[in-house]
Design a protein around this motif. Structure first.
Motif, PDB file in Angstrom:
ATOM      1  N   GLN A  96     -10.751  49.362  63.592  1.00  0.00           N
ATOM      2  CA  GLN A  96      -9.586  50.210  63.374  1.00  0.00           C
ATOM      3  C   GLN A  96      -8.785  50.392  64.660  1.00  0.00           C
ATOM      4  O   GLN A  96      -7.558  50.403  64.631  1.00  0.00           O
ATOM      5  CB  GLN A  96     -10.019  51.564  62.821  1.00  0.00           C
ATOM      6  N   TRP A  99      -6.753  47.239  65.294  1.00  0.00           N
ATOM      7  CA  TRP A  99      -5.571  47.225  64.436  1.00  0.00           C
ATOM      8  C   TRP A  99      -4.480  48.138  65.000  1.00  0.00           C
ATOM      9  O   TRP A  99      -3.311  47.774  65.039  1.00  0.00           O
ATOM     10  CB  TRP A  99      -5.922  47.667  63.019  1.00  0.00           C
ATOM     11  N   GLN A 100      -4.873  49.342  65.429  1.00  0.00           N
ATOM     12  CA  GLN A 100      -3.896  50.283  65.971  1.00  0.00           C
ATOM     13  C   GLN A 100      -3.284  49.752  67.267  1.00  0.00           C
ATOM     14  O   GLN A 100      -2.077  49.867  67.484  1.00  0.00           O
ATOM     15  CB  GLN A 100      -4.543  51.652  66.224  1.00  0.00           C
ATOM     16  N   SER A 150       7.131  52.485  62.022  1.00  0.00           N
ATOM     17  CA  SER A 150       6.603  53.852  61.970  1.00  0.00           C
ATOM     18  C   SER A 150       5.850  54.117  60.664  1.00  0.00           C
ATOM     19  O   SER A 150       5.061  55.057  60.582  1.00  0.00           O
ATOM     20  CB  SER A 150       7.733  54.860  62.141  1.00  0.00           C
ATOM     21  N   ASN A 151       6.081  53.279  59.643  1.00  0.00           N
ATOM     22  CA  ASN A 151       5.415  53.455  58.352  1.00  0.00           C
ATOM     23  C   ASN A 151       4.263  52.470  58.126  1.00  0.00           C
ATOM     24  O   ASN A 151       3.640  52.508  57.074  1.00  0.00           O
ATOM     25  CB  ASN A 151       6.418  53.292  57.213  1.00  0.00           C
ATOM     26  N   VAL A 152       4.015  51.584  59.076  1.00  0.00           N
ATOM     27  CA  VAL A 152       2.991  50.556  58.873  1.00  0.00           C
ATOM     28  C   VAL A 152       1.607  51.143  59.121  1.00  0.00           C
ATOM     29  O   VAL A 152       1.316  51.666  60.197  1.00  0.00           O
ATOM     30  CB  VAL A 152       3.235  49.354  59.807  1.00  0.00           C
ATOM     31  N   ASP A 153       0.777  51.069  58.100  1.00  0.00           N
ATOM     32  CA  ASP A 153      -0.621  51.473  58.241  1.00  0.00           C
ATOM     33  C   ASP A 153      -1.378  50.302  58.858  1.00  0.00           C
ATOM     34  O   ASP A 153      -1.290  49.177  58.358  1.00  0.00           O
ATOM     35  CB  ASP A 153      -1.198  51.819  56.865  1.00  0.00           C
ATOM     36  N   PRO A 154      -2.117  50.525  59.942  1.00  0.00           N
ATOM     37  CA  PRO A 154      -2.794  49.410  60.627  1.00  0.00           C
ATOM     38  C   PRO A 154      -3.721  48.592  59.734  1.00  0.00           C
ATOM     39  O   PRO A 154      -3.898  47.396  59.955  1.00  0.00           O
ATOM     40  CB  PRO A 154      -3.578  50.103  61.743  1.00  0.00           C
ATOM     41  N   SER A 155      -4.285  49.203  58.704  1.00  0.00           N
ATOM     42  CA  SER A 155      -5.240  48.490  57.854  1.00  0.00           C
ATOM     43  C   SER A 155      -4.592  47.386  57.014  1.00  0.00           C
ATOM     44  O   SER A 155      -5.304  46.557  56.434  1.00  0.00           O
ATOM     45  CB  SER A 155      -5.980  49.462  56.945  1.00  0.00           C
TER      46      SER A 155
END
Length: 172
Positions: A96, A99-100, A150-155
């Motif tokens: 995680q 990804w971040q 700003s809306n992208v979830d790293p997963s």
């Protein structure tokens, strides 16, 4: 007369090959030249962004940036970035965090219009303390331009990137 007719095509072929070779050598020299000022400036900017966003060293006291290579593509520049990743408490939290970190770097790099392809590779010690790439992927300009960072979830990185590869150690 037949002797002159045979020599003319032969001479033409020789001159054609010589001219082709000269053109290839002249145009190929800029392809082999990796120290182009534009590439060096781009590399310096990428280094600065990476260090600003992720720090100069990872949490195992290794230099964050392992390697940055830049090559000229048909449309803009392609960059390959190898980074030493941070190791977290569990491998799931390490994945995680990677990804971040990728999102943190890709967001500002997406503003570079001259960058076409961005490849990221994250390195960690895995088996017998050997440092290996535990995650790698690439992202093209067309995909980056469609994202609202700003809306992208790293997963979702495995779903939106190309050539996504993950070492099995991250699933332990």
């Amino acid at each position: 007369m037949t002797g002159m007719q045979k020599e003319r095509p032969f001479r033409f072929a020789v001159w054609l090959w010589l001219l082709t070779t000269a053109v290839l050598l002249a145009s190929g020299s800029w392809l082999l030249k990796t120290e182009l000022p534009e590439a060096e400036n781009l590399k310096t900017e990428i280094q600065a962004i990476t260090i600003d966003r992720l720090g100069e060293k990872n949490n195992m006291n290794k230099e964050r940036i392992d390697d940055i290579s830049i090559s000229r593509g048909l449309i803009g520049w392609n960059v390959e970035i190898s980074l030493n990743a941070d190791k977290s408490f569990t491998m799931f939290s390490t994945k995680q965090q990677i990804w971040q970190d990728a999102i943190d770097i890709l967001e500002p790099l997406s503003g570079f219009d001259q960058l076409n392809g961005i490849s990221l590779s994250f390195i960690l010690p895995v088996e017998n303390s050997l440092h290996k790439s535990v995650m790698s992927f690439r992202l093209d300009k067309a995909t980056r331009d469609q994202l609202i960072w700003s809306n992208v979830d790293p997963s979702i990185l495995p779903d939106i990137t190309y050539d996504y590869q993950e070492h099995p150690v991250l699933n332990n």
